[in-house]
Design a protein around this motif. Structure first.
Motif, short mmCIF file in Angstrom:
data_model
loop_
_atom_site.label_atom_id
_atom_site.label_comp_id
_atom_site.label_asym_id
_atom_site.label_seq_id
_atom_site.Cartn_x
_atom_site.Cartn_y
_atom_site.Cartn_z
N ALA A 810 0.83 -1.21 0.00
CA ALA A 810 0.00 0.00 0.00
C ALA A 810 0.86 1.25 0.00
N CYS A 811 1.97 1.23 0.72
CA CYS A 811 2.88 2.38 0.73
C CYS A 811 3.42 2.66 -0.67
N ALA A 812 3.87 1.59 -1.35
CA ALA A 812 4.45 1.76 -2.68
C ALA A 812 3.40 2.23 -3.68
N GLN A 813 2.21 1.63 -3.64
CA GLN A 813 1.15 2.05 -4.55
C GLN A 813 0.79 3.51 -4.33
N LEU A 818 0.51 9.32 -5.83
CA LEU A 818 0.85 10.69 -5.48
C LEU A 818 1.81 11.30 -6.50
N GLY A 819 2.76 10.47 -6.97
CA GLY A 819 3.73 10.99 -7.94
C GLY A 819 3.09 11.37 -9.25
N ARG A 820 2.04 10.65 -9.64
CA ARG A 820 1.37 10.94 -10.92
C ARG A 820 0.14 11.83 -10.74
N ASN A 821 -0.19 12.08 -9.47
CA ASN A 821 -1.33 12.95 -9.16
C ASN A 821 -2.61 12.45 -9.85
N ALA A 822 -2.78 11.13 -9.81
CA ALA A 822 -3.96 10.54 -10.45
C ALA A 822 -4.45 9.38 -9.60
N GLY A 823 -5.72 9.39 -9.26
CA GLY A 823 -6.29 8.31 -8.49
C GLY A 823 -6.28 8.60 -7.00
N ILE A 824 -6.70 7.62 -6.24
CA ILE A 824 -6.78 7.73 -4.78
C ILE A 824 -5.82 6.73 -4.16
#
Length: 1021
Positions: A810-813, A818-824
Motif C-alpha cells: 500500500a505504501c508503494a502504490q 501521489l507521484g502521478r497525481n492521479a487516483g486515490i
C-alpha cells in the motif's frame, strides 16, 4: 565523511577465520543432540536425516548404523528430498544475528548422498521445504522476504537457480506436497492451506493465528493429510480441495493434548508424530479410526517416513531416530543424543529469556535444555519474519536443544500496562474460556515430557508491576506441583504414556538491580567458549531485542521451589543434582576452546578497557576523525563480536546524544573494518536511512554539530485565552534558525546525494539490506531526487508485488498515485485544513477552527473501546501546525496521578493515558518525528530515535466530566525546513496508549509497537 583508515595487516583473513570457525565449532559440539527436522529413504536400506547446526546423518544398512556426513554449513537444515537414487537436495538456512536477514541454503548431491555441495549465490531467503517433480523441475518454500514476498519458488535446472512464483495472498509457508498435475499443495505456520497449480492460487483453509499447522503429505493416488497444534489432524480424498477434521476421532486426550508435527500417507495408511513423542498415531482407513503405538521416547518427534509398507523411521529432538519394521505397530531407537532435559525454561517472550544463564548452563556446561514460550504477540504480521523463528534462532545460538511456543495465548504489549484480569480475559477469548487450565495442563505435559531437574521462569513481582510475569510464575509453580502428582491429569499416563515427574528446583529471574540467591556475573570468562557469557549471548540478544543494548553486568535468580535438602537449594542451579557429562541429560564434556587462561584474561581486560573508553567517550567535531581512526585500530583485532559491537554501541550513543553525523562516521568505520559481520548490515541500513531522510537532512545538513536545545516552549502557561502566535516574540526573523513566516528554505542536497552514492556502493555487497522495505523507500526517494527515477521506481515496484494485504504494498502504490497525481492512494487519508485565524490554546476545543475540521477517529483493533472513544483534529497556517485531541477516560487508566510542578521536556508518559503522533515528512516510513502528549499536557518528543531533538511547541490541556482534551501548536519550520503548502502530503501515524486499558489507533494495521508501514496520509488543503 571522507576519512581514510589504515587497515590492520591480515585483518580480512583474521575476520574470516573468526566468523567461520566459531559456527563450525558450535555445530561440532551440538551435533550429537541437534534436533532433526526431516528424514528420507531412497530405498529400505539407504536413508538420511537432517537437522539443526548443519547436521546430516546417513545410513546404508536400514539404520543399524548411522554416520554423520559433513554438510559444509552450520545452519538449520529443514528438509531433504531425492528425484532418484542419486540426485537429491537439502534446504534450510538461518536468520542472521543483528540484521535479522533471512538467508537460504540449498545443498545438492549427485552420488546418492555420499557427498553434498552447497549451490552458491542463490540469494533466496531461508527455505523450509522442497519437492522435485523430476531431476530438473522442483519447488521450494521460504520465509517471505522483501525481495521475494510470496515465499514460493520454482526451479527448472535442478536447483541451480530459483524463480519466485506470484501468489495472490502470501503466508509464512512451512510445508508443501506435489500434486499429480505438477502443482503444489501448501500449508503455512498461520494455519492457512492453499493450492498453487498452473499459476492458479486458491485457499482451502483460512489462517487461524491460534493453531499452527506444520506439515502436509500427499499420496500419489490422492490421499492427503495435514497436521498441526492441539491435535489438529485433517484428511482429504481430493488432494486438499475439501477436508475432513479428524481431531475428535483421535483416541483419549490426543484430540487436544497432542501437538502433531509430522505426517506421512501411503494410500489409506496415515502415520502422525509430534509432541510428546511417547506415542505415534496410525490410521489404516484414511482417518476414520486411530490407534497408538508407544515409542519409549518422550521428547518431540518432528517427521516420519516409510520406505515400504513395513519399514519406517521417525526423527526429532536430541537427534533421535526411531524405526519400525512392522508398519508402525512398534518402534525402537536407532540413535539419540539424549533422553531428557536437565533444564527447562518457561517465559512469555524471547526478550525475557536470561540469555547469559543459557550461555553458562547450556553452551558451556552442556546441560540439555528445552524452552517454552508461553504466548505470541497479540499483533504480528504474517508477512514479516516470524517472531517464533527469531526466538528459535536465538536459542540455537545459546546451545538450547528444543524450543516451542504456546501460540494460543496472545500477549498484549507491555506498553499497555494491563492487569492480570484483562490479560486472562484476552487469553480466554482464544481458549474457550479455559485459558488458565489449558496453560497449566500444557506445562504439566511439557514437564512430564522433558523431565527436567531445574526450571527457570519469570519473577512474580509482589508489587503487581508486571502482571504477565506474575501469571506465568504462578502457572509454572502450579504445574510443577501437578506434574509430580499422579492424580493430576491422569489422561497423560493413559493416552500419552507420560508418567509423573518431580522437578528438583524452580528459579525465577529477578529484575535488573535486584540481588538473589544466585547471581551470574556476565563478564565472567568461560574457557569452554573462549569468551565471556555476555559476549557469547550477544548474537542471541540481537535476534530477540529490537535495538542493540549493552549487556547487563549481572543477572540474578531467586529460589521459588526446592525439593532437596536446604543446603543444596541455592548454592548453585544444579547443586545436589549429580548429572554426569555424556549422560542422558548432559552433553559430553566440551573441550576448552582455549587452554591459555592468562591470554583469555588479557583479552577480556582489553575488551573491557575499549568498552570503558567508549562508554565515557564524547566525540566532538574537532579531533573526532583522529579519534575514530584510533578507535578503528583498537577494535580491529578484538576476537569475536567485541569490535563491531563496541563501534555500534558508540554510534548509537552518539546518535542518542544528538550527534547524528558523528554516529554515521562511527558506523562507516564499522562497515570498513568489519564488512563480514552482520552488524555491518545493520550499519548499512542505518546509514542509508540517515542520509536519505528528509527529517535528518533538515536538521543536520549544513550543520557541523547538533544545535543546542531550545528553551522549553511547553512551559508557557497563559493566564488568559491567548492565540498560539503570541507565545513567540514578534521579531522571529532575527532569531537564528527561525525564518520569516512563509519563507521557503532550500534543503541542501548533500544528504540525498550521499544516500544515492552509498546505495550504489552497498548494493553489490549488501543487496539484502537494500531490499528491506524501510531501506528501499528511503533509497528510492534519494535516487529520485538525484535524477535516477527509473531505479527508484524499480525499488517501489518490488514492494507493490508483496500482495494486496501487505502494508508495504500500500505504501508503494500510494507513492505511484501521489507521484502521478492521479487516483486515490490505498491508504487512510486525513485532511489538514488551512486556517486564517489561529485557535486559542486553552484546551477547550471550542474554537471555530475545530468545528470545520473532520475528526480522526481512533479505535482499538478488537473494537472493544466503544465506551472510551477518542479523536484528533489537525489544522495549519503559515507558521504552525495545530492539533487537538478529545478522549474519554478509559476504564482501567489512572486519572488521579497528575504530576505536580512545572512541566519538563521528555517526561515519562508511559504510566499515563497519552497520544503518540508520528510525522513522516518524506513518506519513507523509516525516519520520522515522534511527538507524544498525555492527558495532563505533558510532552515527549524525538526525531529518528534521537531524544535530543527539541522542537518548539505549545500545549494546553483540560480535563472535565470524564473527558480530557488537549490543544497544541507546533512550529512548522521545526518539523520541515520547507513548510507544507496546499496539496502537499505527509505520512502520519496516530495512536493512543491508555495505560491499564488498551490502545487505539488511526494507523492500519494497528499495534502498540507502532508499525510505520501502516501510517496513513495527511493531506494539506
Amino acid at each position: 565523511m571522507g576519512i581514510c583508515y589504515r587497515r590492520a595487516p591480515g585483518l580480512f583473513a583474521s575476520i574470516v577465520a573468526i566468523f567461520t570457525a566459531a559456527p563450525l565449532l558450535a555445530a561440532a559440539n551440538y551435533a550429537g543432540d541437534a534436533t532433526l527436522h526431516d528424514v528420507h529413504f531412497q530405498t529400505p536400506h539407504v536413508g538420511m536425516a537432517v537437522g539443526d547446526h548443519g547436521v546430516i546423518w546417513s545410513t546404508r544398512d536400514a539404520g543399524a548404523n548411522w554416520a554423520q556426513i559433513p554438510s559444509g554449513v552450520s545452519v538449520e537444515l529443514r528438509a531433504i528430498t531425492f528425484a532418484d537414487e542419486d540426485r537429491g537436495w537439502i534446504v534450510g538456512g538461518q536468520i542472521s544475528p543483528y540484521s535479522r536477514i533471512s538467508r537460504g541454503v540449498v545443498l545438492r548431491t549427485i552420488d546418492g548422498g555420499r557427498n553434498w555441495r552447497e549451490i552458491p549465490n542463490l540469494g533466496v531467503p531461508r527455505l523450509h521445504d522442497i519437492a522435485f517433480v523430476d531431476a530438473n523441475h522442483g519447488y521450494a518454500i521460504a520465509d517471505p522476504s522483501p525481495t521475494y514476498p510470496t515465499g514460493l519458488f520454482e526451479t527448472r535446472d535442478g536447483g541451480r537457480s530459483w524463480r519466485s512464483k506470484l501468489v495472490e495472498k502470501p503466508h509464512p509457508w512451512r510445508s508443501l506436497a506435489l500434486l499429480p498435475s505438477g502443482g503444489v499443495l501448501l500449508t503455512a505456520a498461520d494455519g492457512a492451506t492453499a493450492w498453487f497449480d498452473e499459476g492458479v492460487y486458491r485457499e482451502s483453509i483460512p489462517a487461524d493465528s491460534n493453531r499452527r499447522t506444520y506439515q502436509v503429505a500427499l499420496d500419489p493416488l490422492g490421499a492427503t493429510a495435514l497436521v498441526g497444534d492441539a491435535g489438529l489432524v485433517m484428511s482429504s480424498s481430493d488432494r486438499g480441495i475439501s477436508w475432513n477434521l479428524r481431531t475428535s476421532q483421535l483416541p483419549g486426550a490426543m484430540g487436544r493434548q497432542f501437538d502433531a508435527r509430522g505426517v506421512t500417507v501411503r494410500g489409506q495408511h496415515i502415520t502422525v508424530v509430534g509432541s510428546p513423542g511417547s506415542v505415534v498415531l496410525s490410521s489404516r482407513d484414511g482417518g476414520e479410526h486411530w490407534e497408538t503405538a508407544a515409542t519409549g521416547f518422550r521428547p518431540t518427534l518432528t517427521a516420519v517416513t516409510f520406505a515400504d509398507d513395513r519399514h519406517g523411521w521417525a526423527v526429532g529432538s536430541f537427534g533421535t531416530i526411531l524405526a519400525t519394521n512392522d508398519g508402525g505397530a512398534s518402534w525402537y531407537a536407532q540413535r539419540r543424543g539424549g533422553e531428557q532435559a536437565a533444564l527447562f525454561a518457561a517465559y512469555r517472550s524471547g526478550q525475557k529469556l536470561p540469555c547469559e544463564a543459557f550461555s553458562q548452563l547450556s553452551a558451556a556446561g552442556g546441560y540439555l535444555t528445552a524452552v517454552e514460550i508461553i504466548g505470541r504477540p497479540e499483533q504480528n504480521s504474517p508477512l514479516e519474519l516470524q517472531y517464533a523463528d527469531c526466538v528459535r534462532a536465538a536459542c540455537l545460538q545459546l546451545g538450547i536443544c528444543d524450543i516451542d511456543q504456546a501460540s494460543s495465548f496472545p500477549l498484549p504489549s507491555d506498553k499497555l500496562g494491563l492487569d492480570g484480569r484483562e490479560i486472562v480475559k484476552r487469553w480466554n477469548q482464544a481458549n474457550d474460556g479455559e485459558a488458565l487450565k489449558r496453560a497449566e495442563e500444557r506445562l504439566v505435559r511439557k514437564l512430564r515430557t522433558w523431565r527436567p531437574q531445574v526450571v527457570l521462569t519469570e519473577y512474580a513481582d509482589p508489587r503487581g508491576l508486571d502482571a504477565t510475569g506474575y501469571l506465568i510464575n504462578q502457572i509454572v509453580l502450579s504445574a510443577v506441583e501437578k506434574a509430580a502428582d499422579s492424580n493430576a491429569y491422569p489422561e497423560h499416563l493413559e493416552s500419552l504414556r507420560l508418567a509423573p515427574w518431580q522437578t528438583k528446583k524452580v528459579f525465577a529471574s529477578l529484575p535488573k538491580g535486584v540481588d538473589g540467591a544466585i547471581t551470574i556475573t556476565t563478564s565472567q570468562i568461560a574457557p569452554q567458549l573462549a569468551m565471556s557469557f555476555n559476549e557469547h549471548a550477544a548474537a542471541a540478544r540481537s535476534l530477540l531485542e529490537e535495538e542493540a543494548t549493552p549487556p547487563p553486568a549481572s543477572i540474578s535468580f531467586e529460589l521459588n521451589r526446592n525439593a532437596l535438602p536446604n543446603e543444596f537449594g541455592d548454592r548453585d542451579f544444579f547443586s545436589g543434582i549429580p548429572l554426569d557429562s555424556g549422560g542422558v541429560s548432559r552433553r559430553a564434556e566440551r573441550p576448552l576452546a582455549s587452554s591459555n587462561l592468562d591470554e583469555l584474561r588479557r583479552l577480556a581486560q582489553r575488551r573491557h578497557n575499549v568498552q570503558r573508553i567508549v562508554s565515557t567517550a564524547r566525540l566532538r567535531p574537532n579531533g573526532g576523525a583522529a579519534w575514530l581512526a584510533q578507535l578503528g585500530d583498537l577494535t580491529s583485532d578484538l576476537p569475536g563480536d567485541t569490535g563491531p559491537q563496541t563501534l555500534y554501541q558508540l554510534a548509537m550513543h552518539q546518535h542518542e546524544s544528538g550527534h547524528g553525523p558523528l554516529a554515521a562516521e562511527v558506523l562507516t568505520t564499522l562497515i570498513d573494518r568489519f564488512p563480514e559481520h552482520p552488524l555491518a548490515e545493520k550499519g548499512v541500513a542505518w546509514l542509508l536511512t540517515f542520509y536519505g531522510s528528509r527529517e535528518v537532512a533538515d536538521r543536520f545538513s549544513g550543520e557541523e554539530t547538533a544545535p543546542d536545545a531550545a528553551p522549553l516552549a511547553a512551559e508557557f502557561r497563559p493566564t488568559a485565552v491567548t492565540p498560539a502566535a503570541a507565545f513567540l516574540p514578534t521579531e522571529t526573523t532575527s532569531r537564528p534558525g527561525l525564518p520569516a513566516a512563509g519563507q521557503a528554505v532550500s534543503i541542501e542536497r548533500n544528504f540525498s546525494r550521499t544516500a544515492a552514492k552509498l546505495a550504489q556502493e552497498y548494493n553489490v555487497k549488501f543487496p539484502y539490506v537494500i531490499a528491506q522495505p524501510e531501506v528501499a523507500f528511503t533509497v528510492s526517494r534519494a535516487l529520485s531526487q538525484e535524477g535516477t527515477g527509473r531505479t527508484s521506481e524499480n525499488l517501489l515496484h518490488r514492494l507493490v508485488g508483496r500482495g494486496e494485504n501487505d502494508p508495504w504494498s500500500a505504501c508503494a502504490q500510494s507513492e505511484f498515485v501521489l507521484g502521478r497525481n492521479a487516483g486515490i492512494p490505498p491508504k487512510t487519508i486525513a485532511m489538514c485544513l488551512r486556517v486564517i485565524s489561529p485557535p486559542q490554546l486553552d484546551g477547550r476545543l471550542d474554537d471555530e477552527t475545530w468545528r470545520h475540521c473532520k475528526p480522526f477517529e481512533l479505535v482499538s483493533p478488537n473494537r472493544g473501546d466503544g465506551q472510551w472513544p477518542a479523536a484528533a483534529f489537525f489544522a495549519y497556517d503559515q507558521e504552525y501546525l495545530y492539533f487537538a485531541i478529545r478522549a474519554k477516560h478509559a476504564p482501567g487508566s489512572n486519572y488521579t496521578n497528575k504530576p505536580s510542578g512545572p512541566r519538563e521536556r521528555d517526561a515519562d508518559l508511559s504510566k499515563r493515558d497519552h497520544v503518540e503522533i508520528y510525522f513522516d515528512i518524506d513518506r519513507d516510513y523509516a525516519s520520522f518525528h515522534k511527538m507524544s502528549v498525555d492527558w495532563c499536557g505533558w510532552t515527549h518528543e524525538s526525531s529518528f530515535g534521537d531524544p535530543t531533538w527539541n522542537p518548539k511547541w505549545y500545549v494546553q490541556a483540560d480535563d472535565a466530566a470524564g473527558v480530557w482534551t488537549v490543544e497544541g501548536a507546533i512550529l512548522l519550520t521545526d518539523l520541515a525546513k520547507t513548510p507544507p503548502t496546499s496539496g502537499d502530503t505527509w505520512a502520519l501515524g496516530l495512536q493512543r496508549i491508555a495505560t491499564g486499558s488498551g490502545f487505539q489507533s488511526w494507523t492500519i494495521p494497528a499495534q502498540a509497537e507502532v508499525l510505520p508501514a501502516g501510517f496513513g496520509l495527511l493531506r494539506f488543503q
